[in-house]
Every structure is written in structure tokens, then in C-alpha cells.
Design a protein around this motif. Structure first.
Motif, mmCIF file in Angstrom:
data_model
loop_
_atom_site.group_PDB
_atom_site.id
_atom_site.type_symbol
_atom_site.label_atom_id
_atom_site.label_comp_id
_atom_site.label_asym_id
_atom_site.label_seq_id
_atom_site.Cartn_x
_atom_site.Cartn_y
_atom_site.Cartn_z
ATOM 1 N N PHE A 221 24.112 45.675 42.873
ATOM 2 C CA PHE A 221 25.187 44.650 43.327
ATOM 3 C C PHE A 221 25.010 43.808 44.520
ATOM 4 O O PHE A 221 25.016 42.671 44.587
ATOM 5 N N GLY A 222 24.342 44.692 45.461
ATOM 6 C CA GLY A 222 24.055 43.995 46.711
ATOM 7 C C GLY A 222 23.127 42.852 46.970
ATOM 8 O O GLY A 222 23.486 42.079 47.472
ATOM 9 N N ILE A 223 22.270 43.320 46.172
ATOM 10 C CA ILE A 223 20.960 42.352 46.179
ATOM 11 C C ILE A 223 21.496 41.170 45.546
ATOM 12 O O ILE A 223 21.052 39.995 46.112
ATOM 13 N N HIS A 224 22.202 41.145 44.349
ATOM 14 C CA HIS A 224 22.466 39.752 43.766
ATOM 15 C C HIS A 224 23.554 39.189 44.523
ATOM 16 O O HIS A 224 23.506 37.853 44.478
ATOM 17 N N ILE A 225 24.659 39.805 45.149
ATOM 18 C CA ILE A 225 25.709 39.232 45.934
ATOM 19 C C ILE A 225 24.910 38.479 47.155
ATOM 20 O O ILE A 225 25.292 37.386 47.354
ATOM 21 N N LEU A 226 24.110 39.280 47.680
ATOM 22 C CA LEU A 226 23.296 38.878 48.916
ATOM 23 C C LEU A 226 22.387 37.521 48.942
ATOM 24 O O LEU A 226 22.733 36.607 49.357
ATOM 25 N N VAL A 251 14.878 38.391 54.034
ATOM 26 C CA VAL A 251 15.689 39.474 53.012
ATOM 27 C C VAL A 251 14.869 39.703 51.958
ATOM 28 O O VAL A 251 14.401 40.878 51.282
ATOM 29 N N ALA A 252 13.972 38.483 51.389
ATOM 30 C CA ALA A 252 13.126 38.954 50.359
ATOM 31 C C ALA A 252 11.992 39.840 50.517
ATOM 32 O O ALA A 252 11.567 40.699 49.900
ATOM 33 N N PHE A 253 11.471 39.654 51.653
ATOM 34 C CA PHE A 253 10.236 40.309 52.303
ATOM 35 C C PHE A 253 10.796 41.770 52.458
ATOM 36 O O PHE A 253 10.070 42.869 52.337
ATOM 37 N N TYR A 254 12.055 41.959 52.821
ATOM 38 C CA TYR A 254 12.464 43.431 53.201
ATOM 39 C C TYR A 254 12.584 44.151 51.642
ATOM 40 O O TYR A 254 12.097 45.330 51.398
ATOM 41 N N PHE A 255 13.219 43.295 50.736
ATOM 42 C CA PHE A 255 13.233 43.892 49.113
ATOM 43 C C PHE A 255 11.683 44.129 48.697
ATOM 44 O O PHE A 255 11.476 45.110 47.763
ATOM 45 N N TYR A 256 10.684 43.099 49.064
ATOM 46 C CA TYR A 256 9.576 43.259 48.693
ATOM 47 C C TYR A 256 8.798 44.585 48.993
ATOM 48 O O TYR A 256 8.024 45.343 48.405
ATOM 49 N N SER A 257 9.142 44.954 50.380
ATOM 50 C CA SER A 257 8.611 46.140 50.976
ATOM 51 C C SER A 257 9.015 47.368 50.108
ATOM 52 O O SER A 257 8.522 47.997 49.948
ATOM 53 N N ARG A 258 10.560 47.291 50.088
ATOM 54 C CA ARG A 258 11.140 48.345 49.358
ATOM 55 C C ARG A 258 10.510 48.447 47.911
ATOM 56 O O ARG A 258 10.490 49.600 47.475
ATOM 57 N N ALA A 259 10.179 47.518 47.389
ATOM 58 C CA ALA A 259 9.726 47.589 46.100
ATOM 59 C C ALA A 259 8.401 47.922 45.748
ATOM 60 O O ALA A 259 8.063 48.806 44.895
ATOM 61 N N LYS A 260 7.630 47.807 46.977
ATOM 62 C CA LYS A 260 6.096 48.318 47.114
ATOM 63 C C LYS A 260 6.451 49.955 47.267
ATOM 64 O O LYS A 260 5.516 51.075 46.859
ATOM 65 N N LYS A 261 7.225 50.124 48.172
ATOM 66 C CA LYS A 261 7.424 51.711 48.719
ATOM 67 C C LYS A 261 7.998 52.638 47.493
ATOM 68 O O LYS A 261 7.596 53.713 47.247
ATOM 69 N N GLU A 262 8.935 52.074 46.691
ATOM 70 C CA GLU A 262 9.672 52.720 45.598
ATOM 71 C C GLU A 262 9.052 52.444 44.242
ATOM 72 O O GLU A 262 9.349 53.066 43.404
ATOM 73 N N GLN A 263 7.902 51.610 44.305
ATOM 74 C CA GLN A 263 7.322 51.098 43.061
ATOM 75 C C GLN A 263 8.422 50.691 42.013
ATOM 76 O O GLN A 263 8.241 50.887 40.725
ATOM 77 N N SER A 264 9.217 49.718 42.653
ATOM 78 C CA SER A 264 10.199 49.119 41.721
ATOM 79 C C SER A 264 9.830 47.545 41.394
ATOM 80 O O SER A 264 9.913 46.747 42.268
ATOM 81 N N PHE A 265 9.619 47.541 40.003
ATOM 82 C CA PHE A 265 9.128 46.133 39.742
ATOM 83 C C PHE A 265 10.601 45.329 39.469
ATOM 84 O O PHE A 265 10.678 44.071 39.734
ATOM 85 N N TYR A 266 11.577 46.017 39.485
ATOM 86 C CA TYR A 266 13.070 45.262 39.260
ATOM 87 C C TYR A 266 13.347 44.633 40.581
ATOM 88 O O TYR A 266 13.871 43.608 40.560
ATOM 89 N N LEU A 267 13.340 45.313 41.797
ATOM 90 C CA LEU A 267 13.282 44.708 42.918
ATOM 91 C C LEU A 267 12.517 43.549 43.197
ATOM 92 O O LEU A 267 12.875 42.556 43.871
ATOM 93 N N LEU A 268 11.361 43.979 42.976
ATOM 94 C CA LEU A 268 10.162 42.926 42.962
ATOM 95 C C LEU A 268 10.517 41.297 42.427
ATOM 96 O O LEU A 268 10.623 40.296 42.729
#
Length: 326
Positions: A221-226, A251-268
């Protein structure tokens, strides 16, 4: 059951033909799982029941006794919560499984009928007056308590939706809501803060191990609303859209970093698509001003969308391979 492996063993003489026939026969007798089909039917049943209840009330609101309608809805709601309180397992900060197959659906029915009950009570008797924020705050509180107490992700989604509605009503003057002026600056700022809050709540849930499995729902919810709020701010405050775009990139770079750390293609994927929309706005805005909105800007716009679209797909494909390889 690995049938090709058994066929290979039979060809090599390590398994007799009769044994292979028995394996094939056993394979044909395996049960087919109807888990998701039954869950879908149950969820649809709850939604149809509550939706039908709402339509019944709407179409017969002048002919039915309001006390009877409220009593009927209240009995369904009270009965559902009574059953859930009686059957629930002990509370835990970790994930708690439902005690039986019907528990989650009865709990969802109780929450939906509770929302209908409050809405009908407000419509008919105006118990909250013009304090519409209070009319959404009460269900929101109950839904958050229910989501945590009974460990239900669906109820948590309802609670977050009510939180967004409560904030939107609370910070916005009544005349703005009545005029449907959702370009209001206050709503945009509220959306940004709400998105940050929800993402933070997800991280807190994960780090403090308090219903850690709620983290994805909060983050989703947070990523879409933000991102939507930041894009709305770019469109609304066009004079400082470059500054807001830089914030969106951060903000996108923050979630990109999380996506790499968590191996989450959805966040990417989500962060990349929203950033691409913002970039397109910046480019088209620059082309329209530099070339005075002539045909040259239109042609360059078409070229940009074709080239950037190809680049976007290649970037997502390569990054996805890197995520899988890491």
C-alpha cells in the motif's frame, strides 16, 4: 511423483514392468487439490452476501423498518465476532493459523457487516453529525484491532483503506470533498506522508518481529500511495516538477536497493514503472517548451517513447536476471 525417472529405471532394467504399471496406476489416483477454488468461492460468497445485503437495504430503505434492518445486520455481525472470539487461537506476535477452514471467512463477514452497520446508522440517524472523520475513525480502529488480534491480512487491507479514507476526510474541508477537488494540495501532501508512514510500519513490523508477515501488505500500500502522490505533486506543481522528480528518483533508488537486498522483482518493477512515468512527464514537458509544441516535439516524443520503452524492457529483463543470479 517423477514418472520420467521411473520410466528410465524400467528401461535400464532396474524396475519391472508390473511395478511401473502400479506406479502409473497410483499416479492416476492422486487427489486433485481444490484449495484455491474453494477459497475463491468462499470469498466470493462473503462479498456477494454483504453486497446483496447492501443492495437490499438501499432498494427497500423506505419500506423496511430501520430498527429491523439494523437488528438483522447487528445479529450477523455480533454472531460472526462471537464465533471468532470463541474459536480463536491464543494471540502471538508471530503468524497464527486459523483454527479451521471457515474462520477467516466468518471474520471477514463480521467486519464487512460492521462497516455496513456503522454506515447505515450514520445515514439513517446521523449519529456522528457532520463529523465524518469520526464515522471513518471508529471502523478503522476496530479493523486494525481485529487484523492484529485475529491475524488476518484481508482485514489489515480494509483497515489501511479506512486509514486513507479517514486521513483524506480529516485533512480536507467539506466543500472540497463535495466538489470532488482531489487536486487539493493538502490531499497530495497527506498521501506522501501516509505512504512514508505505511512503508515505515512495514519495516517496524519486520524489525521488531511484530506480525512480520504484515510487512508486505504495509509496503504494498505504501509504495503505491507514495509514488502516486509524488506524481500528482509533479503534475500539480509544474513550476517545481524537476525538484519533485529528484525526490521521486531518490525514493525509487531506496526501493531499488531494497529490491536487490530482498531479491524482490515486484519492488523493482513498481519503482521502475513509476519512475518511468515521472521521467516521461519531465521529457515531454521539456520538449513542449523547447520546441513550442510544434510538430518537431511530437516526432521527438514518439521517438522517445519507442526508444525508452525498449530500454525499459531491457533494463527490467537484465535486472531480473541479476536478482535471480544473486
Amino acid at each position: 511423483m517423477n514418472i520420467p525417472l521411473f520410466n528410465k529405471l524400467q528401461q535400464e532394467g532396474l524396475l519391472s514392468a508390473s511395478s511401473l504399471e502400479k506406479i502409473h496406476a497410483q499416479k492416476g489416483k492422486q487427489l486433485f487439490s481444490l484449495h484455491w477454488e474453494i477459497r475463491t468461492i468462499l470469498y466470493l460468497g462473503i462479498l456477494l452476501l454483504t453486497g446483496g445485503l447492501g443492495i437490499l437495504v438501499y432498494k427497500n430503505i423506505d419500506s423496511l423498518s430501520h430498527q429491523v434492518v439494523l437488528l438483522f445486520i447487528g445479529l450477523i455481525c455480533g454472531g460472526s465476532f462471537f464465533y471468532c472470539f470463541k474459536k480463536k487461537l491464543p494471540f502471538s506476535n508471530g503468524k497464527v493459523k486459523a483454527p479451521n477452514a471457515l474462520f477467516d471467512y466468518i471474520l471477514l463477514l463480521g467486519c464487512l457487516t460492521f462497516i455496513i452497520f456503522i454506515a447505515y446508522f450514520q445515514y439513517q440517524y446521523n449519529i456522528f453529525g457532520n463529523r465524518y472523520g469520526l464515522a471513518t475513525f471508529l471502523p478503522m480502529t476496530v479493523l486494525f484491532f481485529t487484523a492484529y488480534y485475529f491475524d488476518h491480512l484481508g482485514i489489515l487491507s480494509l483497515a489501511i483503506t479506512n486509514l486513507a479514507a479517514w486521513l483524506g476526510i480529516s485533512v480536507t474541508p467539506l466543500q472540497v470533498l463535495e466538489a470532488n477537488d482531489f487536486n487539493n494540495n493538502t490531499i497530495i501532501l497527506t498521501g506522501v506522508l501516509l505512504g512514508i508512514f505505511l512503508v515505515t510500519m512495514g519495516l517496524v513490523s519486520l524489525q521488531k518481529n511484530i506480525k512480520a508477515h504484515f510487512e508486505f501488505t504495509y509496503t504494498n500500500f505504501g509504495i503505491h500511495i507514495l509514488f502516486i502522490s509524488l506524481l500528482a505533486a509533479m503534475f500539480q506543481f509544474s513550476n517545481i516538477h524537476l525538484l519533485i522528480f529528484l525526490l521521486l528518483v531518490a525514493v525509487a533508488f531506496y526501493f531499488y536497493s531494497r529490491a536487490k537486498k530482498e531479491q524482490s522483482f515486484y519492488l523493482l518493477l513498481v519503482s521502475t514503472l513509476y519512475t518511468y512515468i515521472g521521467l516521461c512527464y519531465v521529457v515531454i514537458h521539456a520538449l513542449s517548451y523547447s520546441l513550442n509544441s510544434g510538430m518537431g516535439s511530437i516526432y521527438l516524443g514518439f521517438i522517445y517513447f519507442i526508444a525508452s520503452g525498449i530500454g525499459l524492457v531491457l533494463f527490467l529483463m537484465r535486472t531480473n536476471k541479476k536478482l535471480k543470479a544473486s
